[in-house]
Design a protein around this motif. Structure first.
Motif, mmCIF file in Angstrom:
data_model
loop_
_atom_site.group_PDB
_atom_site.id
_atom_site.type_symbol
_atom_site.label_atom_id
_atom_site.label_comp_id
_atom_site.label_asym_id
_atom_site.label_seq_id
_atom_site.Cartn_x
_atom_site.Cartn_y
_atom_site.Cartn_z
ATOM 1 N N VAL A 107 -15.015 27.478 -29.854
ATOM 2 C CA VAL A 107 -14.228 26.039 -30.008
ATOM 3 C C VAL A 107 -14.750 25.530 -28.943
ATOM 4 O O VAL A 107 -15.111 23.997 -29.131
ATOM 5 C CB VAL A 107 -12.844 26.817 -29.090
ATOM 6 N N ALA A 108 -15.533 25.456 -27.980
ATOM 7 C CA ALA A 108 -16.289 24.762 -27.125
ATOM 8 C C ALA A 108 -17.486 24.007 -27.795
ATOM 9 O O ALA A 108 -17.090 22.807 -28.266
ATOM 10 C CB ALA A 108 -16.798 25.094 -25.714
ATOM 11 N N MET A 109 -18.755 24.764 -28.471
ATOM 12 C CA MET A 109 -18.961 24.423 -29.610
ATOM 13 C C MET A 109 -18.591 23.091 -30.661
ATOM 14 O O MET A 109 -19.284 22.626 -30.871
ATOM 15 C CB MET A 109 -20.079 25.229 -30.041
ATOM 16 N N VAL A 110 -17.351 23.154 -31.221
ATOM 17 C CA VAL A 110 -17.061 22.828 -31.856
ATOM 18 C C VAL A 110 -16.519 21.282 -31.225
ATOM 19 O O VAL A 110 -17.253 20.698 -32.226
ATOM 20 C CB VAL A 110 -15.352 23.530 -33.094
ATOM 21 N N ALA A 111 -15.970 21.931 -30.285
ATOM 22 C CA ALA A 111 -15.757 20.267 -29.569
ATOM 23 C C ALA A 111 -17.110 19.574 -29.540
ATOM 24 O O ALA A 111 -16.736 18.021 -29.464
ATOM 25 C CB ALA A 111 -14.893 21.038 -28.085
ATOM 26 N N ALA A 112 -17.600 20.331 -28.853
ATOM 27 C CA ALA A 112 -18.457 19.265 -28.522
ATOM 28 C C ALA A 112 -19.488 18.431 -30.062
ATOM 29 O O ALA A 112 -20.220 17.330 -30.038
ATOM 30 C CB ALA A 112 -19.684 20.512 -27.952
ATOM 31 N N THR A 113 -19.372 19.200 -30.998
ATOM 32 C CA THR A 113 -20.375 18.475 -32.651
ATOM 33 C C THR A 113 -19.430 17.660 -33.090
ATOM 34 O O THR A 113 -19.661 16.502 -32.628
ATOM 35 C CB THR A 113 -19.646 19.621 -33.156
ATOM 36 N N LEU A 114 -17.786 18.142 -32.710
ATOM 37 C CA LEU A 114 -16.933 16.553 -32.945
ATOM 38 C C LEU A 114 -17.406 15.408 -32.212
ATOM 39 O O LEU A 114 -17.233 14.240 -32.432
ATOM 40 C CB LEU A 114 -15.571 17.422 -32.952
ATOM 41 N N LEU A 115 -17.218 15.418 -30.723
ATOM 42 C CA LEU A 115 -17.222 14.153 -29.304
ATOM 43 C C LEU A 115 -18.637 14.153 -30.316
ATOM 44 O O LEU A 115 -18.903 12.204 -30.702
ATOM 45 C CB LEU A 115 -18.130 15.219 -28.595
ATOM 46 N N LEU A 116 -19.654 14.510 -30.801
ATOM 47 C CA LEU A 116 -21.146 14.068 -31.212
ATOM 48 C C LEU A 116 -21.413 13.178 -32.053
ATOM 49 O O LEU A 116 -21.142 11.866 -32.275
ATOM 50 C CB LEU A 116 -22.042 15.281 -30.647
ATOM 51 N N ALA A 117 -20.195 14.069 -32.961
ATOM 52 C CA ALA A 117 -20.377 12.910 -34.191
ATOM 53 C C ALA A 117 -19.636 11.685 -34.393
ATOM 54 O O ALA A 117 -19.720 10.932 -34.651
ATOM 55 C CB ALA A 117 -19.464 14.198 -35.003
#
Length: 293
Positions: A107-117
């Motif tokens: 979940v934390a990595m999905v959040a980081a990826t979406l923020l970078l996107a």
């Protein structure tokens, strides 16, 4: 699934800790590194490259730090007796622990990826969404492999300090993996290795991509279409640029015709799956047959 409440508890433990969100913040802050080489390599897909840069550095050790106490912590506090008293087999306890930790970190990595996107979309415009999804899937697989390794460390050690030493040892070995591999290769074959002009040796290049982060880089470079290497995407592009010399191991720069079959980037999936499966199998063997206390 009788182990699902345990998995939910482990997931909450991760998501309510500062560590998971510090890890996500580090991935974003370190990953967002606009460079001319990165833009020349993949254009607007540099946004996806940001994910690779941040994840490959922080996720392996971060996932280990968030999972290495999953069982050793229960032993040191004595709560392992409560777990063993639940109507769960030891295998179900192990699986619940690993699944919960992975979901929390995921979940934390999905959040980081979406923020970078989102940042990349604002800064550079649209990118290839399927490549982003492929990179996210590779990121989650890497996280799962590292949680598996962390649970294994937590299972086979008896003291927290020993488990922490195992995490530090992993970090140091992977940090200097390239130097270790080249030194061993030179000692065994007598052939000196110059990263600026690497010998076309299949075993050498295979060994360089056997760490989880190396396999992840190979896989995401394949998704980005920049080349076959365990280096970061912009380094691969620079290595393959005409008239440029750089300290990096890239298959296309060393081999004519793409190298042997076992260096195909798709096989990096196998490496990550091995890192996922083998530690869990070994942890299961130790936890189910040994003294859990």
């Amino acid at each position: 699934m009788r182990w699902s409440p345990l998995a939910r508890s482990e997931c909450r433990t991760v998501l309510t800790s500062k560590g998971a969100w510090i890890l996500a913040a580090l991935v974003v802050l370190w990953g967002f590194r606009p460079t001319y080489a990165g833009w020349d390599a993949v254009g607007r897909n540099i946004t996806i490259g940001y994910v690779q840069v941040g994840v490959s550095l922080f996720l392996p050790v971060g996932a280990l730090l968030l999972s290495y106490q999953s069982l050793i912590g229960e032993r040191t506090t004595g709560s392992i007796k409560f777990l063993l008293g639940l109507p769960l087999t030891r295998m179900q306890i192990l699986f619940g622990k690993a699944t919960g930790r992975f979901v929390g970190i995921g979940v934390a990595m999905v959040a980081a990826t979406l923020l970078l996107a989102g940042i990349g979309l604002v800064e550079h415009g649209p990118f290839a969404p399927l490549r982003l999804l492929g990179t996210l899937a590779a990121t989650l697989l890497l996280g799962c492999a590292m949680v598996s390794t962390g649970v294994f460390i937590s299972t086979v050690t008896r003291r927290t300090v020993t488990a922490a030493t195992g995490v530090i040892a992993y970090f140091l070995v992977t940090l200097f993996w390239s130097q270790i591999v080249t030194s061993v290769y030179t000692a065994v074959t007598g052939v000196p290795v110059d990263p600026y002009d690497a010998p076309p040796s299949g075993p050498l290049f295979l060994a360089l991509r056997l760490t989880p982060d190396g396999a992840y880089n190979v896989l995401t470079n394949w998704i980005l279409g920049v080349g076959n290497s365990a280096e970061l995407f912009h380094i691969v592009y620079t290595k393959l640029a005409p008239g440029v010399g750089i300290n990096a191991f890239v298959v296309e720069a060393a081999f004519d015709g793409g190298g042997p079959w076992y260096l195909h980037p798709a096989l990096s999936l196998v490496v990550l799956l091995v890192w996922l499966a083998v530690p869990l199998v070994l942890a299961r063997r130790v936890f189910t047959r040994g003294d859990a206390l």
